[in-house]
Design a protein around this motif. Structure first.
Motif, mmCIF file in Angstrom:
data_model
loop_
_atom_site.group_PDB
_atom_site.id
_atom_site.type_symbol
_atom_site.label_atom_id
_atom_site.label_comp_id
_atom_site.label_asym_id
_atom_site.label_seq_id
_atom_site.Cartn_x
_atom_site.Cartn_y
_atom_site.Cartn_z
ATOM 1 N N HIS A 51 -70.190 10.162 20.284
ATOM 2 C CA HIS A 51 -69.684 9.756 21.685
ATOM 3 C C HIS A 51 -68.560 10.871 21.868
ATOM 4 O O HIS A 51 -68.336 11.281 22.935
ATOM 5 C CB HIS A 51 -69.530 8.400 21.911
ATOM 6 N N VAL A 52 -67.622 10.687 21.139
ATOM 7 C CA VAL A 52 -66.167 11.238 21.334
ATOM 8 C C VAL A 52 -66.096 12.856 20.983
ATOM 9 O O VAL A 52 -65.664 13.436 21.899
ATOM 10 C CB VAL A 52 -65.215 10.699 20.673
ATOM 11 N N ALA A 53 -66.861 13.210 19.999
ATOM 12 C CA ALA A 53 -66.799 14.755 19.746
ATOM 13 C C ALA A 53 -67.530 15.423 20.475
ATOM 14 O O ALA A 53 -67.296 16.746 20.664
ATOM 15 C CB ALA A 53 -67.151 14.875 18.239
ATOM 16 N N LEU A 54 -68.808 14.883 21.053
ATOM 17 C CA LEU A 54 -69.730 15.692 21.769
ATOM 18 C C LEU A 54 -69.690 15.489 23.121
ATOM 19 O O LEU A 54 -70.363 15.972 24.036
ATOM 20 C CB LEU A 54 -71.074 15.551 21.189
ATOM 21 N N ALA A 55 -69.086 14.078 23.480
ATOM 22 C CA ALA A 55 -68.896 13.752 24.858
ATOM 23 C C ALA A 55 -70.423 13.433 25.426
ATOM 24 O O ALA A 55 -70.427 13.683 26.634
ATOM 25 C CB ALA A 55 -68.147 14.718 25.610
ATOM 26 N N ILE A 56 -70.948 12.746 24.619
ATOM 27 C CA ILE A 56 -72.424 12.286 24.933
ATOM 28 C C ILE A 56 -72.363 10.866 25.342
ATOM 29 O O ILE A 56 -71.523 10.112 24.668
ATOM 30 C CB ILE A 56 -73.591 12.636 23.854
#
Length: 292
Positions: free
Chosen positions: A273-278
């Motif tokens: 969620h945080v690293a790829l902004a999904i």
């Protein structure tokens, strides 16, 4: 000599010379050291241009990043600490431990405090600043599950805060009117500026010094715009702020032994969620299905 005195003489750098840190100023193709000696700039081994007692970083402050995550706009800023051992310099190496995958860049404007700040209001806060520089608030999100909000393993590892190349005097930079860009292998991957900030630099400083005394040399990181993404070994990441310069670093694989006590790297839903902004739902689904 204090940081305020140093920047009073111009845009200041810090380098390793004769085995010890030394302050200086870039003059053409050379760096003039405080000792009066000079060295070729191309041969300089840059250090972070700061000697902080503490480094304070802010969470979400750019509207573009809040929107990217589909998050609610925070009513007030929130913060975390990075240790001084995280400092790194211009042209330094950022190491990604072997067995990890989600080492993200975050281009930011860094504030270098010039005078002790305690209980200073928003209107006066900027007058306590010695200068500004570029920062890359590197984060290793394979440890996102382990930190439980503290960000120590994610953001506090050795070398996870490149600063530089120079500190621009506060009188020569307007933190209410700037543009920041992050480059990955020469391509722009982040762009933002003062107009995108939910909480301005003066507000952050005044907020912090209500509770925490900010000492000369302390570093405050003011947040990153949208599109922080993972870097790979061999990548060159650069953070450029108009009026300051361009900070450049190279990513390398680090054959570290992480088999000792404590948490191990893990690809959690929070990592994705945080690293790829999904979206969080997609991140949870990918972890459950093993598509990571």
């Amino acid at each position: 000599m204090s940081i305020s005195e140093l920047v009073g003489r111009g845009r200041v750098v810090r380098v390793l010379h004769a085995g010890a840190p030394a302050w200086g100023w870039r003059v053409g193709d050379e760096i003039l050291l405080d000792s009066g000696e000079s060295i070729p700039e191309v041969e300089a081994r840059y250090l972070a241009p700061a000697e902080p007692t503490k480094i304070i970083a802010v969470h979400l402050t750019y509207r573009s990043r809040v929107e990217e995550y589909g998050a609610r706009i925070p009513p007030e800023p929130s913060y975390f600490l990075k240790p001084p051992s995280a400092l790194n310099g211009h042209r330094g190496v950022v190491r990604r431990p072997a067995g990890t995958r989600f080492l993200n860049y975050e281009g930011e404007l860094a504030v270098i405090v010039g005078r002790r700040m305690k209980g200073v209001g928003v209107e006066e806060a900027l007058s306590y600043v010695a200068g500004y520089t570029c920062a890359n608030d590197v984060g290793l999100h394979d440890f996102r599950h382990a930190d439980r909000g503290s960000m120590l393993r994610v953001k506090g590892q050795d070398g996870f805060l490149p600063l530089g190349p120079e500190v621009v005097p506060a009188s020569g930079f307007d933190p209410e009117d700037f543009v920041l860009r992050t480059y990955l292998n020469g391509e722009v991957v982040q762009e933002g500026g003062a107009g995108d900030l939910l909480f301005g630099v003066a507000y952050q400083l005044a907020d912090l010094c209500r509770f925490i005394t900010l000492e000369p040399g302390d570093v405050v990181l003011t947040g990153t715009p949208a599109n922080s993404r993972p870097m790979q070994p061999g990548d060159v990441v650069e953070v450029e702020i108009e009026g300051i310069g361009r900070l450049s670093n190279t990513v390398e694989e680090w054959e570290a032994d992480l088999s000792g006590p404590g948490e191990r790297p893990e690809v959690s839903a929070s990592t994705l969620h945080v690293a790829l902004a999904i979206p969080e739902e997609e991140a949870e689904s990918r972890v459950e299905e093993g598509v990571v």
